[in-house]
Design an enzyme around this catalytic site. Sequence first.
Site, short mmCIF file in Angstrom:
data_model
loop_
_atom_site.label_atom_id
_atom_site.label_comp_id
_atom_site.label_asym_id
_atom_site.label_seq_id
_atom_site.Cartn_x
_atom_site.Cartn_y
_atom_site.Cartn_z
N ASP A 193 0.81 -1.23 0.00
CA ASP A 193 0.00 0.00 0.00
C ASP A 193 0.84 1.27 0.00
O ASP A 193 0.44 2.31 0.54
CB ASP A 193 -0.97 0.03 1.20
CG ASP A 193 -1.91 -1.15 1.18
OD1 ASP A 193 -2.26 -1.60 0.08
OD2 ASP A 193 -2.30 -1.61 2.27
N LYS B 186 1.81 2.15 -5.18
CA LYS B 186 2.35 1.62 -6.43
C LYS B 186 1.44 1.94 -7.62
O LYS B 186 1.92 2.34 -8.68
CB LYS B 186 2.53 0.09 -6.31
CG LYS B 186 3.53 -0.31 -5.24
CD LYS B 186 3.58 -1.81 -5.04
CE LYS B 186 2.36 -2.41 -4.39
NZ LYS B 186 2.13 -2.02 -2.98
N GLY C 46 -4.61 -4.07 -3.82
CA GLY C 46 -5.58 -3.03 -4.15
C GLY C 46 -4.77 -1.82 -4.55
O GLY C 46 -4.11 -1.22 -3.70
N HIS C 47 -4.74 -1.50 -5.81
CA HIS C 47 -3.92 -0.40 -6.30
C HIS C 47 -4.82 0.76 -6.72
O HIS C 47 -5.64 0.62 -7.64
CB HIS C 47 -3.04 -0.86 -7.48
CG HIS C 47 -2.01 -1.88 -7.05
ND1 HIS C 47 -1.12 -2.45 -7.93
CD2 HIS C 47 -1.74 -2.41 -5.83
CE1 HIS C 47 -0.34 -3.29 -7.25
NE2 HIS C 47 -0.70 -3.29 -5.99
N GLN D 226 1.96 -5.98 -3.25
CA GLN D 226 2.40 -6.10 -1.85
C GLN D 226 3.71 -5.30 -1.66
O GLN D 226 3.91 -4.32 -2.35
CB GLN D 226 2.59 -7.58 -1.45
CG GLN D 226 1.29 -8.35 -1.33
CD GLN D 226 0.72 -8.79 -2.66
OE1 GLN D 226 1.39 -9.45 -3.44
NE2 GLN D 226 -0.52 -8.45 -2.94
P1 GDP Z 1 -0.75 0.41 -3.57
O1 GDP Z 1 -1.36 -0.86 -3.12
O2 GDP Z 1 0.74 0.45 -3.34
O3 GDP Z 1 -1.09 0.77 -4.99
O4 GDP Z 1 -1.37 1.55 -2.64
P2 GDP Z 1 -2.92 1.70 -2.22
O5 GDP Z 1 -3.68 2.21 -3.37
O6 GDP Z 1 -3.41 0.47 -1.54
O7 GDP Z 1 -2.80 2.77 -1.05
C1 GDP Z 1 -2.28 4.03 -1.26
C2 GDP Z 1 -3.36 5.05 -0.87
O8 GDP Z 1 -2.76 6.33 -0.74
C3 GDP Z 1 -4.44 5.22 -1.92
O9 GDP Z 1 -5.64 5.54 -1.28
C4 GDP Z 1 -3.94 6.38 -2.77
O10 GDP Z 1 -4.98 7.10 -3.42
C5 GDP Z 1 -3.29 7.23 -1.71
N1 GDP Z 1 -2.13 8.03 -2.14
C6 GDP Z 1 -1.16 7.72 -3.04
N2 GDP Z 1 -0.21 8.67 -3.06
C7 GDP Z 1 -0.58 9.60 -2.14
C8 GDP Z 1 0.01 10.81 -1.67
O11 GDP Z 1 1.09 11.23 -2.07
N3 GDP Z 1 -0.67 11.49 -0.69
C9 GDP Z 1 -1.85 11.06 -0.19
N4 GDP Z 1 -2.43 11.80 0.75
N5 GDP Z 1 -2.44 9.92 -0.61
C10 GDP Z 1 -1.79 9.20 -1.56
P1 IMO Z 2 -0.92 -4.08 -2.31
O1 IMO Z 2 -0.45 -4.61 -3.64
C1 IMO Z 2 -1.00 -4.57 2.03
C2 IMO Z 2 -1.08 -8.67 3.57
C3 IMO Z 2 -2.33 -9.13 4.27
C4 IMO Z 2 -1.73 -10.14 5.25
C5 IMO Z 2 -0.63 -10.78 4.43
C6 IMO Z 2 -1.01 -12.09 3.77
O2 IMO Z 2 -2.21 -3.37 -2.37
O3 IMO Z 2 0.17 -3.32 -1.65
P2 IMO Z 2 -2.54 -12.74 1.69
O4 IMO Z 2 -3.97 -12.43 1.39
O5 IMO Z 2 -1.59 -12.25 0.66
O6 IMO Z 2 -2.31 -14.18 2.02
O7 IMO Z 2 -2.23 -11.93 3.06
O8 IMO Z 2 -0.27 -9.83 3.43
N1 IMO Z 2 -1.29 -8.13 2.20
C7 IMO Z 2 -1.22 -6.84 1.88
N2 IMO Z 2 -1.04 -5.75 2.66
N3 IMO Z 2 -1.10 -4.43 0.69
C8 IMO Z 2 -1.25 -5.50 -0.11
O9 IMO Z 2 -1.23 -5.43 -1.46
C9 IMO Z 2 -1.36 -6.78 0.48
N4 IMO Z 2 -1.54 -8.02 0.01
C10 IMO Z 2 -1.49 -8.84 1.07
O10 IMO Z 2 -2.96 -8.07 4.94
O11 IMO Z 2 -1.14 -9.46 6.32
MG MG Z 3 -2.89 -1.52 -1.86
#
Ligand code: GDP
Ligand code: IMO
Ligand code: MG
Length: 424
Positions: free
Chosen positions: A13, A16, A40-41, A221
Amino acid sequence: MKVDVLLGLQWGDEGKGKVVDVLTPQYDVISRFQGGPNAGHTLEFNGSKFVLHTIPSGIFQGDKVNVIGNGVVLDPAIFKKEIEKLETTGYDLTKKLLISKKAHLILPTHRLLDAAYEAAKGASKIGSTLKGIGPTYTDKVSRNGVRVGDILENFDAKYKAAVERHETILKQYNFEYNLAEVEKEWFEGLEVLKRFTFIDSEQFVNDALKGGRSVLAEGAQGTMLDIDFGSYPFVTSSNTVCAGACTGLGIAPNKIGDVFGIFKAYCTRVGSGPFPTELFDETGEELRQRGHEFGSTTGRARRCGWIDLVALKYAIMVNGVTKLIMMKSDVLDQFEVIKACVAYKVNGEETSVFPYSLDGEVEPIYSELPGWKTDMTKMQSEDEFPEEFNNYLAFLEEELEVPITIVSVGPDRDQTIERYTEEI
Ligand code: GDP
Ligand code: IMO
Ligand code: MG
């Protein structure tokens, strides 16, 4: 041409999805190399927000080819929901999304097994996303998996054999379930999946490179969730590190170009497992609220804490990171003092080397830096950065020994500032 790899350096998270979307115009092909719908991207642009789980984050920028690589595990039911959501918004992906025949399918019973295993673990559960990731990769490694390519040949028999095996295990766990219910949406998803082109993605990606086309590999991840190098057993079931791009796409190590390592200006984790800099006080709550730290896939509140440079250095090392990308700087905009963990005290002994186990007592040792107390969300160039922010960047670069080439100051595509545009 080489493949540039973008991957998370923390516990996932990091942002990416946003950065892949921002970088996509510079590439011809975007390819996911591991993980599945546990990811979840999130992408935000023009007032719209999308969360992608299996589909690469390059699909919104022009006609770039997006590939789901062999290292990915794919759940047709979730894939269908993603596709339909995009189609109702006017995005037709059938021509620009290609899927590896060697990617493994998450079956409905894999999801049930994930739930059964987690329930059996009780208090020591992993905190999995319950998407069936662990059981699907387990079947892959034990040579029992069902692959996307199997849809084309003798599928029913392969599916039935897998389900029978899974049901035997589910019975041993006394796990109650209704298979017909989950199978319905899964088979509907299978029909949607069949509309797409299945390819030998290793061939496709290598041909693209040979033909002078650039490729960006998108990780899921983060490094601290890697099956080998993460905080085992509280990890996911794939190699999230750079080497995973080689096995998950079929590219040789000497074809890797830049490795973009992405991290938040602080740190989060969702699910169970050690997290040395976790904050349980109002500062942790402030990070959660200001950063909207609630899972994109599960909605779970993310655990929050200060940046951990011991873990980050380790992640940079195992990935060979060449360029750093710092996300969510804006979340720290109002803090008086910013802390960064530079060492751990493990069972009384100080170390700046990431230890084998974080199980015992791990006390973070912090450096403190003055906060910048300035709203950075509308800034467009590094010339506008406050002095204290520049000092924070300089401090991190000196500690991490890799340049920070992009700084993100908000969730939108436009809230992204490039640095060193001429020098590197
Ligand atoms: P990913 O899994 O690495 O793609 O990241 P996620 O989408 O799960 O989580 C990142 C969260 O931070 C999302 O809700 C994005 O919209 C938000 N986000 C990304 N970059 C920034 C930033 O620079 N500032 C803020 N406030 N939010 C951001
Ligand atoms: P993105 O790509 C954050 C965590 C789960 C759990 C562990 C194992 O959005 O960054 P799994 O379902 O893979 O067997 O869970 O890994 N986890 C993540 N945490 N971002 C993710 O993906 C994750 N994918 C799995 O919360 O701790
Ligand atoms: Mg994510």
